[in-house]
Design an enzyme around this catalytic site. Structure first.
Site, short mmCIF file in Angstrom:
data_model
loop_
_atom_site.label_atom_id
_atom_site.label_comp_id
_atom_site.label_asym_id
_atom_site.label_seq_id
_atom_site.Cartn_x
_atom_site.Cartn_y
_atom_site.Cartn_z
N LYS A 94 0.84 -1.15 -0.09
CA LYS A 94 0.07 -0.01 0.07
C LYS A 94 0.81 1.29 -0.04
CE LYS A 94 -4.51 -1.50 1.61
NZ LYS A 94 -4.01 -2.88 2.19
N GLU A 116 -10.55 6.66 4.14
CA GLU A 116 -11.20 5.78 4.90
C GLU A 116 -10.17 4.46 5.34
OE1 GLU A 116 -11.59 5.59 1.83
OE2 GLU A 116 -11.18 3.41 1.41
N SER A 383 1.75 -9.65 -1.07
CA SER A 383 1.46 -8.33 -0.98
C SER A 383 1.79 -7.78 0.75
CB SER A 383 0.03 -8.17 -1.07
OG SER A 383 -0.97 -9.00 -0.06
#
Ligand SMILES: *Cc1c(COP(=O)(O)O)cnc(C)c1O
Length: 407
Positions: A94, A116, A383
């Site tokens: 991310k 969010e 990931s």
């Protein structure tokens, strides 16, 4: 420097075939159009590209390595490779798009990043990028998740972000999106809404994809160096779809490379509300400002979703994945909680790598393919790392793997 941010899709209105676009109120559209224009400009700007490349190298620790998982490969009878996004600063992929969005906000003279978060992973990555780049940061989070994901809430506070509780409805991710949207509408001029995956109105599915494409670009070069060729198969988990599209985008033109996106089937695909397998069970629809496959309830509203991996439980999916499903370029499979947890322990015990439970879904698909006789190489996008999941996994599944839950 080679500019790798250029892809044939989406079209100028943000469509991947029939999917994507922008379904938002007119007053907001003007502001979003400014973001699109600014992004299209800065992605041609050598200064921006250099700044981002340097942060990737010296701050995130890129390139992340590819690891040939030899113990797994021997046991399962085919070569399994891992793209180690778990080794990035903050422990997942991310940060790749959060840094891009933060730099964009800075160039646009915005004061504050908002977003969010569900489990808090996107919130922590964005709070990290905001601290580095020097922007304020408001993270909207459901009250229920604030209690459940306490360590990430603490991290966000330490990093200087404000955590704003969403107090209505089920008080989880969907309500956090509603609250963040409300907060954004109050002042869209000085704030930038940094969406956490390849979802939302145009330009976000394109922009987040472009920032994540570093994963596939690196992997293609690294794999060629290691083996002299292309991988036969790519596998990645799909929540919103950012880590998957990041890996896939570099290989879309390479017809010999098969690609698998893995959605969570949670407790099973049979029952609505017990999975989040949007592409397997959904139908086209509009939510959160874009058109894509979507899981709908009887009223056509977003269905409740569930997965052991809170990063994967979203009732829609990035529009490019819907396009790639319909075109047949990517095959979408699903893996349930149990298979994911098995893979979580398999990787931990055979390779000494504790994966995020999200990433364990991708690994489970790779192991299933190997068990079904696949002999070609499989490159799995790992990931994220599993530190965030260890207590939950041990409390709920530990005894099945010989771990005393009184630990
Ligand atoms: C958030 C998250 C995901 C899911 O997001 P995508 O946009 O589908 O990539 C997957 N893995 C990890 C480790 C995550 O934190």
């Amino acid at each position: 420097m080679k500019n790798t941010f250029h892809h044939p899709l989406p079209d100028k209105n943000g469509y991947f075939g029939p999917y994507g676009g922008s379904f938002i109120p007119d007053e907001l559209q003007k502001i979003i159009d400014e973001i699109t224009e600014a992004y299209l400009r800065i992605r041609e700007d050598p200064e921006f590209l250099t700044e981002l490349a340097e942060l990737y190298q010296h701050y995130v620790g890129r390139p992340s390595p590819i690891f040939h998982a030899r113990n797994l490969s021997t046991k399962y009878g085919t070569d399994i490779y891992l793209k180690r996004e778990d080794l990035n600063h903050t422990g997942a992929h991310k940060i790749n798009h959060c840094l891009g969005e933060a730099l964009l906000a800075k160039k646009m003279s915005k004061k504050k990043l908002i977003a969010e978060t569900g489990a808090g992973q996107h919130g922590v990555a964005l709070a990290t990028a905001a601290a580095l780049v020097g922007l304020e940061c408001d993270i909207y989070m459901g009250e229920v998740d604030i209690v459940k994901e306490h360590p990430n809430v603490v991290r966000m506070h330490i990093l200087g972000a404000k955590v704003i509780p969403a107090t209505h409805g089920r008080k989880t991710l969907k309500e956090a999106v509603d609250a963040a949207f409300g907060g954004y509408l109050e002042d869209p001029v000085t704030q930038l809404y940094a969406i956490g995956s390849v979802v939302g109105p145009h330009p976000f599915p394109m922009m987040v994809r472009d920032f994540q494409s570093i994963v596939g670009n690196e992997a293609k070069e690294q794999f060629a160096e290691m083996t002299g060729g292309l991988p036969n198969n790519l596998v990645a988990c799909v929540g919103g779809g950012s880590n998957a599209i990041g890996l896939f985008s570099a290989f879309l033109e390479d017809e010999s490379v098969k690609m698998y996106g893995v959605e969570p089937s949670g407790h099973g695909l049979e029952k609505d509300g017990e999975h989040a397998a949007t592409l397997s069970k959904g139908e086209p629809g509009v939510m959160h400002g874009f058109k894509s496959y979507m899981l709908k309830d009887a009223e056509g509203e977003p269905q409740e979703v569930y997965s052991v991996a809170s990063g994967l439980d979203y009732p829609s999916v990035g529009p490019q994945h819907s396009y790639l499903k319909d075109s047949g370029r990517v095959t979408y499979e699903s893996v349930d909680d149990r298979e994911a947890i098995d893979a979580f322990f398999e990787l931990s015990r055979l390779e000494g790598i504790i994966p995020a439970v999200e990433s364990a879904h991708a690994l489970a698909q790779a192991l299933r393919m190997a068990n079904n006789g696949e002999k070609g190489s499989i490159l799995v996008n790992l990931s994220g790392r599993g530190d965030k999941d260890i207590d939950f996994v041990v409390d709920n599944y530990g005894k099945d793997y010989g771990i005393d839950s009184e630990l």
